[in-house]
Design an enzyme around this catalytic site. Structure first.
Site, PDB file in Angstrom:
ATOM      1  N   ASP A  30      44.748  39.399  47.303  1.00 54.39           N
ATOM      2  CA  ASP A  30      44.439  39.679  45.819  1.00 54.39           C
ATOM      3  C   ASP A  30      46.146  39.975  45.665  1.00 54.39           C
ATOM      4  O   ASP A  30      46.728  40.635  46.346  1.00 54.39           O
ATOM      5  CB  ASP A  30      43.694  40.953  45.640  1.00 54.39           C
ATOM      6  N   ASN A  86      32.771  41.289  40.521  1.00 54.52           N
ATOM      7  CA  ASN A  86      32.406  41.534  39.125  1.00 54.52           C
ATOM      8  C   ASN A  86      31.621  40.436  38.645  1.00 54.52           C
ATOM      9  O   ASN A  86      32.153  39.381  38.552  1.00 54.52           O
ATOM     10  CB  ASN A  86      33.653  42.099  38.558  1.00 54.52           C
ATOM     11  N   GLN A  93      34.887  41.531  35.215  1.00 53.03           N
ATOM     12  CA  GLN A  93      35.423  40.037  35.815  1.00 53.03           C
ATOM     13  C   GLN A  93      36.635  39.614  34.677  1.00 53.03           C
ATOM     14  O   GLN A  93      36.162  39.726  33.550  1.00 53.03           O
ATOM     15  CB  GLN A  93      34.051  39.149  35.803  1.00 53.03           C
ATOM     16  N   HIS A  99      34.323  34.944  42.577  1.00 56.01           N
ATOM     17  CA  HIS A  99      35.253  35.423  43.823  1.00 56.01           C
ATOM     18  C   HIS A  99      34.585  36.942  44.319  1.00 56.01           C
ATOM     19  O   HIS A  99      34.310  37.559  43.635  1.00 56.01           O
ATOM     20  CB  HIS A  99      36.666  35.570  43.561  1.00 56.01           C
ATOM     21  N   HIS A 101      35.278  40.103  46.120  1.00 55.11           N
ATOM     22  CA  HIS A 101      36.257  40.998  46.693  1.00 55.11           C
ATOM     23  C   HIS A 101      35.940  41.586  48.210  1.00 55.11           C
ATOM     24  O   HIS A 101      34.886  42.257  48.309  1.00 55.11           O
ATOM     25  CB  HIS A 101      36.496  42.450  45.533  1.00 55.11           C
TER      26      HIS A 101
HETATM   27  P1  AMP Z   1      38.089  40.153  38.682  1.00 55.38           P
HETATM   28  O1  AMP Z   1      38.530  41.511  38.168  1.00 55.38           O
HETATM   29  O2  AMP Z   1      36.827  40.654  39.336  1.00 55.38           O
HETATM   30  O3  AMP Z   1      37.975  38.982  37.970  1.00 55.38           O
HETATM   31  O4  AMP Z   1      39.354  39.987  39.776  1.00 55.38           O
HETATM   32  C1  AMP Z   1      40.163  39.041  39.722  1.00 55.38           C
HETATM   33  C2  AMP Z   1      41.301  39.349  40.807  1.00 55.38           C
HETATM   34  O5  AMP Z   1      42.102  38.525  40.976  1.00 55.38           O
HETATM   35  C3  AMP Z   1      42.164  40.894  40.455  1.00 55.38           C
HETATM   36  O6  AMP Z   1      41.919  41.805  41.425  1.00 55.38           O
HETATM   37  C4  AMP Z   1      43.416  40.122  40.359  1.00 55.38           C
HETATM   38  O7  AMP Z   1      44.568  41.205  41.097  1.00 55.38           O
HETATM   39  C5  AMP Z   1      43.400  38.751  41.107  1.00 55.38           C
HETATM   40  N1  AMP Z   1      44.441  37.876  41.211  1.00 55.38           N
HETATM   41  C6  AMP Z   1      44.508  37.327  39.726  1.00 55.38           C
HETATM   42  N2  AMP Z   1      45.497  36.335  39.864  1.00 55.38           N
HETATM   43  C7  AMP Z   1      45.643  36.065  41.104  1.00 55.38           C
HETATM   44  C8  AMP Z   1      46.523  35.378  41.763  1.00 55.38           C
HETATM   45  N3  AMP Z   1      47.339  34.262  41.140  1.00 55.38           N
HETATM   46  N4  AMP Z   1      46.641  35.394  43.193  1.00 55.38           N
HETATM   47  C9  AMP Z   1      45.804  36.111  43.906  1.00 55.38           C
HETATM   48  N5  AMP Z   1      44.957  37.241  43.165  1.00 55.38           N
HETATM   49  C10 AMP Z   1      44.965  36.916  41.572  1.00 55.38           C
END
Ligand code: AMP
Ligand code: ZN
Length: 135
Positions: A30, A86, A93, A99, A101
């Protein structure tokens, strides 16, 4: 889906710190980690949520979540994990490509996902269970 950042990571168009790849899934760190080793596991195919992932892809995908969890354990030796996702904007989300976590914990005392809820009423359990069963 070229406008999906996780599809772009899967295709190699966008750089990420990849930690694992298989025919069904890709895992990468992440970018804004909640703890060291915070890893995201995504299916290669675009699916906004679990509901959109075909049934025949679910087993392979969650097998890879297990593999990644074991790899993070081997590398970083956390005491436990919170593993989950999420589901929907109002649950937090932000990226609409499923994805999971894999979030390592390094100290005891985690309160669990239950701590995110608003609570409920014991008296409602039968009614709610019946409603879910018949849905
Ligand atoms: P969510 O809130 O469950 O949709 O989580 C999305 C996650 O993606 C967050 O924890 C972000 O920090 C992570 N994220 C967003 N863009 C990137 C990226 N380019 N590379 C790695 N992680 C990312
Ligand atoms: Zn995608």
């Amino acid at each position: 889906m070229s406008d999906c950042i996780f599809c772009r990571i899967v295709s190699g168009a966008l750089q990420a710190h990849l930690v694992y790849e298989s025919p069904s899934a890709v895992a990468f760190l992440d970018r804004f980690p909640a703890a060291p080793g915070h890893t995201l596991v995504v299916p290669r195919i675009h699916a906004e949520t679990l509901n959109d992932l075909p049934d025949d892809a679910i087993g392979d995908f969650f097998r890879e979540v297990k593999v990644v969890t074991r790899k993070v354990t081997g590398a970083l030796h956390p005491v436990a994990f919170n593993i989950g996702w999420n589901h929907g904007a109002d649950a937090g989300q932000r990226v609409f490509h499923l994805h999971v976590h894999v979030l390592p914990r390094y100290s005891p005392g985690g309160r669990g996902v239950q701590a995110m809820g608003s609570g409920g009423d014991l008296g409602e359990l039968s009614e709610i269970a019946a409603a879910i069963r018949s849905a």
